[in-house]
Design a protein around this motif. Sequence first.
Motif, PDB file in Angstrom:
ATOM      1  N   ILE A 265    -129.477 -75.330   7.928  1.00  0.00           N
ATOM      2  CA  ILE A 265    -128.385 -75.728   8.803  1.00  0.00           C
ATOM      3  C   ILE A 265    -128.187 -74.644   9.847  1.00  0.00           C
ATOM      4  O   ILE A 265    -128.068 -73.454   9.514  1.00  0.00           O
ATOM      5  CB  ILE A 265    -127.116 -75.969   7.973  1.00  0.00           C
ATOM      6  CG1 ILE A 265    -127.322 -77.265   7.184  1.00  0.00           C
ATOM      7  CG2 ILE A 265    -125.881 -76.050   8.868  1.00  0.00           C
ATOM      8  CD1 ILE A 265    -126.220 -77.597   6.249  1.00  0.00           C
TER       9      ILE A 265
ATOM     10  N   VAL B 124    -125.584 -82.505   3.169  1.00  0.00           N
ATOM     11  CA  VAL B 124    -127.037 -82.476   3.382  1.00  0.00           C
ATOM     12  C   VAL B 124    -127.765 -82.289   2.048  1.00  0.00           C
ATOM     13  O   VAL B 124    -128.823 -82.872   1.816  1.00  0.00           O
ATOM     14  CB  VAL B 124    -127.409 -81.359   4.399  1.00  0.00           C
ATOM     15  CG1 VAL B 124    -128.916 -81.153   4.465  1.00  0.00           C
ATOM     16  CG2 VAL B 124    -126.866 -81.704   5.784  1.00  0.00           C
TER      17      VAL B 124
ATOM     18  N   LEU C 214    -132.465 -78.750   1.019  1.00  0.00           N
ATOM     19  CA  LEU C 214    -131.682 -77.778   1.777  1.00  0.00           C
ATOM     20  C   LEU C 214    -132.020 -76.371   1.314  1.00  0.00           C
ATOM     21  O   LEU C 214    -131.852 -76.031   0.140  1.00  0.00           O
ATOM     22  CB  LEU C 214    -130.184 -78.044   1.603  1.00  0.00           C
ATOM     23  CG  LEU C 214    -129.282 -77.051   2.354  1.00  0.00           C
ATOM     24  CD1 LEU C 214    -129.491 -77.147   3.856  1.00  0.00           C
ATOM     25  CD2 LEU C 214    -127.817 -77.277   1.991  1.00  0.00           C
TER      26      LEU C 214
ATOM     27  N   SER D 253    -133.848 -87.682   6.632  1.00  0.00           N
ATOM     28  CA  SER D 253    -134.072 -88.073   5.244  1.00  0.00           C
ATOM     29  C   SER D 253    -134.634 -89.493   5.164  1.00  0.00           C
ATOM     30  O   SER D 253    -135.607 -89.756   4.449  1.00  0.00           O
ATOM     31  CB  SER D 253    -132.765 -87.958   4.458  1.00  0.00           C
ATOM     32  OG  SER D 253    -132.974 -88.286   3.101  1.00  0.00           O
TER      33      SER D 253
ATOM     34  N   ALA E 289    -129.367 -85.229   9.979  1.00  0.00           N
ATOM     35  CA  ALA E 289    -129.901 -85.006   8.626  1.00  0.00           C
ATOM     36  C   ALA E 289    -130.190 -86.341   7.943  1.00  0.00           C
ATOM     37  O   ALA E 289    -131.231 -86.502   7.292  1.00  0.00           O
ATOM     38  CB  ALA E 289    -128.901 -84.188   7.809  1.00  0.00           C
TER      39      ALA E 289
ATOM     40  N   LEU F  61    -124.582 -84.221  10.491  1.00  0.00           N
ATOM     41  CA  LEU F  61    -124.948 -85.065   9.357  1.00  0.00           C
ATOM     42  C   LEU F  61    -125.826 -86.227   9.795  1.00  0.00           C
ATOM     43  O   LEU F  61    -126.779 -86.595   9.103  1.00  0.00           O
ATOM     44  CB  LEU F  61    -123.683 -85.574   8.647  1.00  0.00           C
ATOM     45  CG  LEU F  61    -123.954 -86.403   7.393  1.00  0.00           C
ATOM     46  CD1 LEU F  61    -124.766 -85.619   6.369  1.00  0.00           C
ATOM     47  CD2 LEU F  61    -122.646 -86.891   6.783  1.00  0.00           C
TER      48      LEU F  61
END
Length: 230
Positions: free
Chosen positions: A124, A149, A157, A110, A106, A103
């Motif tokens: 993923i 995510v 995603l 972002s 991710a 995470l």
Amino acid sequence: MTTIPDNLQQVRSRIAAACASAQRRADEVTLLAVSKTFGPEAVAQAHAAGQRAFGENYIQEAVDKRAALAHLPLEWHCIGPIQSNKTRLVAQHFDWAHTVDRLKIAQRLSEQRPPALPPLQVCIQVNIDGGPTKAGIAPQEALALAQEVARLPRLSLRGLMTLPEPAPDFESARQVHLRAAALFRQLRQAGLALDTLSMGMTADLEAAVAAGSTLVRVGTAIFGGRARKV
Ligand SMILES: *Cc1c(COP(=O)(O)O)cnc(C)c1O
């Protein structure tokens, strides 16, 4: 001597034949050309032969290659490990990242995705065959990570990616890929809008397509053997 255009044609034929045996349409499987360790000329040759999407493992190598080819409308996919100190480069220079398995990575991708660019497309990475030291999240933890995510504003995603150990034959390769396909279905049934199952390489693309892969990542069969082993 075989050339990149010939090789590409052969790989496309392999994918088409694998789709036909699996009663799938040929356009259900995207070919990602893995150009790691090969120079911009090789990528330009593949592009001239109709290839658009390229996969790279080494972030800095990819950034340099992309800069050298900025005049071409290419799509760049990060398929190598992403350390925290490399997330900014990935967020700035890639269209896709297949290897998100934490995470924290991710979230950084972002936050660091430039506002002028479309969301970063991500998969993923799942450690589908359970190697203890391998990259990828454990299959039983994939749904929870995917749900987190999917909420991140600057990521889109798209699905799952796997990189299993080489299998001795078609059927054992297919069995491992079927586990990934089952997990992919499970996440979709849980409500995630996923369309990409990134699995299969030069040696096992037929088995991956038979199991439901939607994107195969092929290096050696297009560009030839690599001096560096990765
Ligand atoms: C190198 C690599 C590939 C391509 O492998 P080939 O066997 O050369 O087709 C695909 N996926 C990942 C993650 C890789 O590192």
